[in-house]
Scaffold this active site. Structure first.
Site, PDB file in Angstrom:
ATOM      1  N   SER A 109       0.819  -1.222   0.000  1.00 14.35           N
ATOM      2  CA  SER A 109       0.000   0.000   0.000  1.00 14.35           C
ATOM      3  C   SER A 109       0.849   1.267   0.000  1.00 14.35           C
ATOM      4  O   SER A 109       0.362   2.336  -0.364  1.00 14.35           O
ATOM      5  CB  SER A 109      -0.932   0.015   1.210  1.00 14.35           C
ATOM      6  OG  SER A 109      -0.195   0.055   2.406  1.00 14.35           O
ATOM      7  N   LYS A 141       8.428  -1.686  -6.672  1.00 14.05           N
ATOM      8  CA  LYS A 141       7.170  -2.443  -6.582  1.00 14.05           C
ATOM      9  C   LYS A 141       6.208  -2.050  -7.715  1.00 14.05           C
ATOM     10  O   LYS A 141       5.493  -2.903  -8.252  1.00 14.05           O
ATOM     11  CB  LYS A 141       6.512  -2.201  -5.219  1.00 14.05           C
ATOM     12  CG  LYS A 141       7.190  -2.978  -4.098  1.00 14.05           C
ATOM     13  CD  LYS A 141       6.833  -4.454  -4.186  1.00 14.05           C
ATOM     14  CE  LYS A 141       7.531  -5.313  -3.166  1.00 14.05           C
ATOM     15  NZ  LYS A 141       7.228  -6.734  -3.303  1.00 14.05           N
ATOM     16  N   HIS A 180       8.990  -2.762  10.988  1.00 17.04           N
ATOM     17  CA  HIS A 180       7.803  -1.918  10.904  1.00 17.04           C
ATOM     18  C   HIS A 180       7.334  -1.566  12.313  1.00 17.04           C
ATOM     19  O   HIS A 180       7.799  -2.126  13.299  1.00 17.04           O
ATOM     20  CB  HIS A 180       6.697  -2.634  10.128  1.00 17.04           C
ATOM     21  CG  HIS A 180       7.019  -2.811   8.686  1.00 17.04           C
ATOM     22  ND1 HIS A 180       7.468  -3.994   8.170  1.00 17.04           N
ATOM     23  CD2 HIS A 180       6.991  -1.947   7.652  1.00 17.04           C
ATOM     24  CE1 HIS A 180       7.688  -3.852   6.875  1.00 17.04           C
ATOM     25  NE2 HIS A 180       7.409  -2.613   6.533  1.00 17.04           N
TER      26      HIS A 180
HETATM   27  O1  GFB Z   1       5.655   0.752   9.984  1.00 15.93           O
HETATM   28  P1  GFB Z   1       6.526   1.897   9.602  1.00 15.93           P
HETATM   29  O2  GFB Z   1       7.979   1.730   9.839  1.00 15.93           O
HETATM   30  O3  GFB Z   1       6.401   2.258   8.103  1.00 15.93           O
HETATM   31  O4  GFB Z   1       6.064   3.211  10.410  1.00 15.93           O
HETATM   32  P2  GFB Z   1       5.369   3.010   7.128  1.00 15.93           P
HETATM   33  C1  GFB Z   1       4.718   3.587  10.514  1.00 15.93           C
HETATM   34  C2  GFB Z   1       4.589   4.799  11.440  1.00 15.93           C
HETATM   35  O5  GFB Z   1       4.884   4.391  12.784  1.00 15.93           O
HETATM   36  C3  GFB Z   1       5.535   5.965  11.131  1.00 15.93           C
HETATM   37  C4  GFB Z   1       5.788   5.293  13.382  1.00 15.93           C
HETATM   38  O6  GFB Z   1       4.839   7.168  11.324  1.00 15.93           O
HETATM   39  C5  GFB Z   1       6.632   5.794  12.196  1.00 15.93           C
HETATM   40  O7  GFB Z   1       7.286   7.013  12.507  1.00 15.93           O
HETATM   41  N1  GFB Z   1       6.547   4.634  14.458  1.00 15.93           N
HETATM   42  C6  GFB Z   1       6.441   4.907  15.779  1.00 15.93           C
HETATM   43  C7  GFB Z   1       7.476   3.666  14.313  1.00 15.93           C
HETATM   44  N2  GFB Z   1       7.304   4.184  16.497  1.00 15.93           N
HETATM   45  C8  GFB Z   1       7.966   3.393  15.608  1.00 15.93           C
HETATM   46  C9  GFB Z   1       8.989   2.415  15.762  1.00 15.93           C
HETATM   47  O8  GFB Z   1       9.476   2.126  16.840  1.00 15.93           O
HETATM   48  N3  GFB Z   1       9.407   1.794  14.624  1.00 15.93           N
HETATM   49  C10 GFB Z   1       8.877   2.080  13.393  1.00 15.93           C
HETATM   50  N4  GFB Z   1       9.336   1.407  12.325  1.00 15.93           N
HETATM   51  N5  GFB Z   1       7.934   3.034  13.217  1.00 15.93           N
HETATM   52  C11 GFB Z   1       6.553   1.482   5.453  1.00 15.93           C
HETATM   53  C12 GFB Z   1       7.303   1.691   4.182  1.00 15.93           C
HETATM   54  O9  GFB Z   1       6.038   2.714   5.766  1.00 15.93           O
HETATM   55  O10 GFB Z   1       5.482   0.605   5.325  1.00 15.93           O
HETATM   56  C13 GFB Z   1       7.606   0.479   3.493  1.00 15.93           C
HETATM   57  O11 GFB Z   1       8.446   2.476   4.421  1.00 15.93           O
HETATM   58  C14 GFB Z   1       6.558  -0.614   3.589  1.00 15.93           C
HETATM   59  O12 GFB Z   1       7.925   0.756   2.175  1.00 15.93           O
HETATM   60  C15 GFB Z   1       5.723  -0.616   4.833  1.00 15.93           C
HETATM   61  O13 GFB Z   1       5.743  -0.625   2.498  1.00 15.93           O
HETATM   62  C16 GFB Z   1       4.445  -1.404   4.718  1.00 15.93           C
HETATM   63  O14 GFB Z   1       3.990   2.436   7.225  1.00 15.93           O
HETATM   64  O15 GFB Z   1       5.446   4.486   7.304  1.00 15.93           O
END
Ligand code: GFB
Length: 317
Positions: A109, A141, A180
């Site tokens: 997505s 993708k 994630h």
């Molecule tokens: O899941 P996430 O890393 O990726 O982060 P995306 C989602 C949201 O959660 C962001 C917040 O606003 C992050 O700043 N967040 C809060 C955190 N705490 C944390 C934490 O400890 N770790 C992480 N990782 N995030 C990805 C894409 O985007 O989604 C990829 O970059 C991929 O390409 C994936 O498709 C499904 O949802 O923002």
């Protein structure tokens, strides 16, 4: 899908590929060809060509990909575009040459335009600029989807693409630098509870909205579409509901039983403000998710394999 057909799942040890394998086994399929990345380097065109020429799989699930959370996408930009492009090119072309009957490619997505209207309809792809943090991944993708459509139009290949929302479940990645948000929160709250910490850091402002689907539901939908869908374009797979990162953190906190506070670190990126799938097309085919978010997170947290996976994966604050 014919029960005796030969099935190749690229990426069968990852979260998505392993869920598809579980689902197909549960449906009575047994003719699998599975290769680990040590046995078959999908970035090596000759190796992929030789493998397809020798095995001639009838059905292919292309679930192998370089994936990660917002930070990994932003940092390892070259790896994300190069590895995903080359894996897709190698497998999709080899499937064409070796007359694979049906192939399913998995998009994501996060490849819709950053500011597309919500909920995201399939036709919004390529109507605007991408989110900066994951643009290289998104370009790769999108290329995968166009490869499937192009081989279908030029050569009549039955190659289809699906668009999963943010996923979670068994075999997720708990490396805090690369994961994630959902696995990161499960790990952070659990470790903070054990260490009696007073607060847990949440990246960004907590205001972005995300939709989450348990990977067993995704596998169920993939199987359903592999049986029933044969068209160009893509199909969104999600729940059709989303939650703010702050509310997600509060939910994980409750499930884990952590009693301290949330501390938002706005020096970390928020990413796309919202990416809610329009699941009207999928629902019109008769498929709907079964695992609700609280139930799914509880299942993951109560699975003894989850905490084992924290292991020695990177810990960052
Ligand atoms: O899941 P996430 O890393 O990726 O982060 P995306 C989602 C949201 O959660 C962001 C917040 O606003 C992050 O700043 N967040 C809060 C955190 N705490 C944390 C934490 O400890 N770790 C992480 N990782 N995030 C990805 C894409 O985007 O989604 C990829 O970059 C991929 O390409 C994936 O498709 C499904 O949802 O923002």
């Amino acid at each position: 899908m014919n029960k005796t057909g030969k099935i190749y799942i690229a990426g069968h040890r990852g979260m998505v590929g392993s869920a598809i394998l579980r689902k197909l086994k549960a449906e009575g399929f047994s003719n699998f060809i599975l290769k680990t990345s040590d046995e078959l380097d999908l970035r090596n065109q000759q190796a992929v060509n030789d493998f397809f020429a020798a095995e001639k799989p009838d059905y292919v699930f292309l679930a192998a990909a370089k994936v990660g959370g917002i930070q990994a996408n932003n940092v390892y930009r070259a790896d994300f575009i190069y590895e995903n492009l080359i894996i897709e090119c190698n497998i999709i072309h080899a499937a064409f040459v070796n007359k694979t009957e049906k192939l399913m490619f998995l998009g994501s997505s996060c490849i819709y335009p950053k500011l597309a209207p919500q909920p995201l309809k399939e036709e919004y792809l390529l109507t605007g600029l991408l989110e900066e943090t994951n643009e290289p991944y998104a370009i790769a993708k999108i290329a995968g989807i166009k490869l499937c459509d192009s081989y279908r139009r030029q050569y009549g290949c039955n190659f289809l693409s699906v668009m999963p929302t943010n996923l979670y479940g068994p075999n997720d990645n708990y490396d805090l630098e690369k994961s994630h948000v959902l696995p990161a929160l499960i790990r952070k709250f659990h470790e903070a509870k054990i260490a009696n910490q007073s607060e847990v850091e949440i990246w960004g402002t907590g205001s972005p909205l995300r939709e989450f689907l348990h990977v067993d539901d995704l596998a169920d939908a993939c199987y359903y579409l592999m049986q029933n869908y044969n068209e160009e374009g893509l199909v969104n797979i999600g729940t059709g509901t989303d939650i703010t990162i702050k509310d997600l953190a509060l939910l994980v906190k409750k499930i884990v039983g952590f009693e301290g506070e949330l501390k938002f670190n706005s020096s970390k990126p928020d990413g796309t403000p919202r990416k809610l799938m329009d699941v009207g097309k999928l629902h019109s085919f008769g498929w709907k998710h079964k695992i609700e978010l609280e139930q799914g997170i509880t299942m993951v947290y109560n699975n003894p394999e989850t905490i084992k996976k924290f292991g020695t994966a990177n810990l960052i604050s």
